[in-house]
Design an enzyme around this catalytic site. Structure first.
Site, short mmCIF file in Angstrom:
data_model
loop_
_atom_site.label_atom_id
_atom_site.label_comp_id
_atom_site.label_asym_id
_atom_site.label_seq_id
_atom_site.Cartn_x
_atom_site.Cartn_y
_atom_site.Cartn_z
CG HIS A 1 -6.07 -10.39 4.81
ND1 HIS A 1 -7.17 -9.61 4.98
CD2 HIS A 1 -5.68 -10.22 3.52
CE1 HIS A 1 -7.45 -9.00 3.83
NE2 HIS A 1 -6.55 -9.34 2.94
CG HIS B 1 -2.01 -1.18 0.80
ND1 HIS B 1 -2.80 -1.17 -0.33
CD2 HIS B 1 -2.23 -2.37 1.41
CE1 HIS B 1 -3.50 -2.30 -0.37
NE2 HIS B 1 -3.17 -3.05 0.66
CD GLU C 1 0.85 -11.49 0.08
OE1 GLU C 1 -0.03 -10.85 -0.53
OE2 GLU C 1 1.02 -11.39 1.28
N1 PXP Z 1 -0.91 -12.24 3.89
C1 PXP Z 1 -1.43 -12.40 2.66
C2 PXP Z 1 -1.29 -13.73 2.01
C3 PXP Z 1 -2.06 -11.34 1.98
O1 PXP Z 1 -2.58 -11.53 0.76
C4 PXP Z 1 -2.09 -10.07 2.60
C5 PXP Z 1 -2.70 -8.91 1.88
O2 PXP Z 1 -1.96 -8.64 0.73
C6 PXP Z 1 -1.53 -9.95 3.88
C7 PXP Z 1 -0.97 -11.05 4.51
C8 PXP Z 1 -1.49 -8.64 4.60
O3 PXP Z 1 -2.78 -8.19 4.87
P1 PXP Z 1 -2.98 -6.72 5.40
O4 PXP Z 1 -2.48 -5.79 4.34
O5 PXP Z 1 -4.44 -6.63 5.62
O6 PXP Z 1 -2.17 -6.60 6.67
#
Ligand code: PXP
Length: 255
Positions: A197, A12, A72
């Site tokens: 997440h 982000h 990812e």
């Molecule tokens: N883990 C995975 C596999 C994700 O796809 C994401 C989001 O891109 C995250 C962790 C991190 O999530 P957040 O940005 O909500 O902390």
């Protein structure tokens, strides 16, 4: 209890950059600052629509940071070729829908064994540590085992959404219990367990306290909080909440 790693997801930072085009703020600079603040790894999601991280970001992250990179990626031939070119430390396979705002649910590994198998195999053959981003669910864990991957990442989105709905009430407890039992099962199956997440300062503690969880990947909240207190401070506060939860849980177990 073993050390809990923090992977900082810098997607982000790229979202803000892309709102104007140009190069500022630079996710690679954020990754370096995250390293200085105590991150153990950097996570970046190269989405099919390139809405935040770009191909060039992945090239620069691969060359320009000292921390392990966790890429990812959707299980597509295009993403596989990119992963094979850059050989990140880890490749976390995530489900991807163009219309979704974020990764809304875990990968259906149980329903997609045949499609996922070649991706898991080709990444592993290249020395990339494969992880599957799955919901905390028995069938998904069994599928991960069946696919022979070393790592699963449990989707904590439902737990975090529950926390913001009832602030630790029944729904939160139910979702947390799902994570705890999935982590235990991962341990029994010999799968390294990660989680992430939607985690925030308010929700990280109970997940950090789960002994089988070895790594948390956190992005959106850290970058959002950085607007108010700076990236260094938001990462350090998250790190300290993780350490505190881990220490308290370790103390409670040995008491
Ligand atoms: N883990 C995975 C596999 C994700 O796809 C994401 C989001 O891109 C995250 C962790 C991190 O999530 P957040 O940005 O909500 O902390």
């Amino acid at each position: 209890m073993e050390y809990l790693r923090l992977g900082v997801n810098i997607d982000h930072v790229a979202t803000i950059r892309n709102a104007r085009g140009g190069g500022h703020p630079d996710p690679v600079r954020a990754a370096r600052q995250a390293a200085a603040a105590g991150a153990d790894g950097i996570t970046a999601h190269l989405r099919e629509d390139r809405r935040h991280i770009s191909d060039d970001d992945i090239s620069r992250l691969s060359e320009g940071i000292d921390l392990p990179l966790n890429l990812e990626m959707a299980a597509t031939e295009e993403m596989l070729q990119i992963a094979l070119r850059h050989r990140p430390h880890a490749g976390c396979i995530v489900p991807e829908k163009r219309q979704e705002v974020t990764t809304e649910g875990g990968l259906d590994a149980a329903g997609g064994l045949d499609e996922l198998r070649p991706y898991c195999e080709r990444l592993s053959e290249a020395g990339i540590r494969v992880s599957l981003f799955i919901d905390p669910d028995r069938a998904q864990l069994e599928a991960a085992k069946e696919l022979g991957v070393p790592v699963v990442e449990l989707h904590t989105g439902a737990y975090c959404a529950a926390f913001f709905a009832d602030r630790g009430g029944t729904r939160t407890k139910t979702e947390l219990a799902r994570i705890v039992s999935a982590a235990e099962m991962a341990g029994q199956l010999g799968l390294e367990c990660h989680a992430g997440h939607g985690l925030t300062f308010d929700t990280v503690g109970p997940v950090a306290a789960v002994p089988e969880v070895m790594e948390l990947n956190i992005g959106h909240f850290l970058v959002g909080e950085a607007i108010f207190c700076g990236l260094d401070s938001s990462i350090k506060r998250m790190r300290s909440l993780m350490d505190q939860a881990r220490a308290e849980a370790g103390g409670a177990r040995s008491a």
